[in-house]
Design an enzyme around this catalytic site. Structure first.
Site, PDB file in Angstrom:
ATOM      1  CG  LEU A  48      25.041 -43.443  -2.547  1.00  0.00           C
ATOM      2  CD1 LEU A  48      25.853 -44.410  -1.688  1.00  0.00           C
ATOM      3  CD2 LEU A  48      23.654 -44.003  -2.800  1.00  0.00           C
ATOM      4  CG  HIS A  52      20.871 -42.599  -1.124  1.00  0.00           C
ATOM      5  ND1 HIS A  52      21.159 -41.505  -1.917  1.00  0.00           N
ATOM      6  CD2 HIS A  52      19.957 -43.324  -1.802  1.00  0.00           C
ATOM      7  CE1 HIS A  52      20.445 -41.574  -3.027  1.00  0.00           C
ATOM      8  NE2 HIS A  52      19.702 -42.654  -2.986  1.00  0.00           N
TER       9      HIS A  52
END
Ligand code: PAF
Length: 294
Positions: A48, A52
Site C-alpha cells: 500500500l 491506497h
C-alpha cells in the site's frame, strides 16, 4: 455515524483485526450489520502507498466500519505478467491500515478465495474490449470475479477504487449496475508524487534512471491538457502530441495512447463530451498507466 464509545469506532480501530478466513470475516460483518453499522470496502493487492491511503481515509470518513482487502489476485494476471514478483509487504500494509483507522484487514490465501473446481467467473463485455482489456486478455474477468466475490462476502455500503485504473473503475461501475449489487462505487482521484508520477505499487520496480524517465507519462498528459485548453478538439492531433512527448524519452515504449468517451470507453474522433485520455507505457520492463479526464 458511530464515532466511538465502548466497542465503538475508535476502540475498534485500536485493535484492527487481520482475518484470512471468509467465514470469520462474514461473522464480523454479520455482527456489524446487526448493530446497524455502515461498511466501507477498499479492495487492494497490497504494498500500500499514499494512493491506497487516500481511499482508506475516505472510507473511514464515510462509513462506521472499514474493511481493507489485501489479496494479490492470481486470476487477473496473464501468464507472462508479474504475479510471482508483485511486491508484497503485509506487515507494512497492516500498519498503514491500522494507522488509517481500518477495522479489518482481510488477507486470504488464494485457496481460501477460489475453490479448486471454481467454474463461475464474471465477464463485463464491450467496456473491456479496448485499452488495457485488449492488451491484457482475461485481466478484467479476473478483476470482476474477485471484486464480485469481495462484494458478496463483505456486502459493503460503499466500495472505493482509484481513478488511476480508469478502465477498471468504469468496468466495476457497469458490473455493479448490471448485476444489481446494492452498493455505491466511489471513484477517488489519482494521487501523485511531488514531481507528477502517479503513485503505483509497480513504481518500486523502477531503477533510478527509469524513475526519472517515468515522468514522461504525466508530462505527456499535461501537454495534452494544454492543447485541449487552447481549443484543440481533434483527437488524432491530441494523440500525436502525446506520442511525440513519449517518444522523446528513450526508455519509454508506448503500449497504447487512447482518447475515449469517459463512459462508453469507445474511441472518439472529436472532443464533444467528457473524454478520458488513457496511456500505457513501458519504462524498461515496467508497464505504467496514467490518465486524465477532460
Ligand atoms: O486495483 C487493484 O488493486 C485490483 O485490480 C483489485 C481491484 C484489488 C482487484 O484485485
Amino acid at each position: 455515524m458511530d464515532k466511538g464509545g465502548e466497542g465503538g469506532k475508535f476502540s475498534a480501530n485500536k485493535a484492527m483485526k487481520t482475518i484470512s478466513s471468509v467465514k470469520e470475516l462474514k461473522e464480523n460483518i454479520k455482527s456489524w450489520k446487526k448493530e446497524g453499522l455502515t461498511i466501507g470496502l477498499v479492495p487492494t493487492m497490497g504494498f500500500l502507498h499514499e494512493g491506497h491511503k487516500s481511499l482508506i481515509d475516505r472510507a473511514v470518513k464515510e462509513n462506521d466500519r472499514v474493511v481493507v482487502s489485501v489479496f494479490v489476485n492470481p486470476i487477473q494476471f496473464g501468464p507472462k505478467e508479474d504475479l510471482s514478483t508483485y511486491p508484497r509487504d503485509i506487515e507494512r500494509d497492516k500498519k498503514l491500515c491500522s494507522d488509517a483507522g481500518a477495522n479489518i484487514l482481510f488477507n486470504p490465501e488464494a485457496s481460501e478465495m477460489y475453490f479448486k473446481d471454481a467454474s463461475t467467473f464474471v465477464d463485463v463485455e464491450e467496456l473491456t474490449e479496448g485499452l488495457c482489456g485488449s492488451k491484457r486478455p482475461g485481466h478484467f474477468r479476473g478483476v470482476c470475479t474477485v471484486v464480485s466475490k469481495l462484494f458478496n462476502i463483505v456486502t459493503p455500503d460503499k466500495a472505493y477504487f482509484g481513478q488511476k485504473d480508469a478502465q477498471q473503475l468504469a468496468v466495476i461501475k457497469r458490473m455493479v449496475r448490471d448485476l444489481n449489487f446494492d452498493l455505491e462505487v466511489v471513484g477517488c482521484e489519482i494521487i501523485r508524487e511531488e514531481d507528477g508520477l502517479a503513485k503505483s505499487s509497480r513504481n518500486t520496480y523502477l531503477s533510478k534512471e527509469e524513475r526519472k524517465a517515468a515522468l514522461i507519462l504525466s508530462k505527456s498528459l499535461n501537454k495534452a491538457r494544454n492543447v485541449l485548453s487552447e481549443g484543440e478538439r481533434n483527437t488524432k492531433s491530441i494523440k500525436r502530441v502525446i506520442e511525440e512527448v513519449l517518444n522523446s524519452e528513450p526508455l519509454a515504449k508506448i503500449d497504447y495512447v487512447e482518447v475515449v468517451d469517459s463512459i462508453t470507453l469507445k474511441p472518439v474522433e472529436k472532443v464533444e463530451k467528457e473524454i478520458l485520455i488513457a496511456i500505457a507505457v513501458f519504462i524498461g520492463k515496467t508497464r505504467l498507466i496514467d490518465n486524465i479526464i477532460f
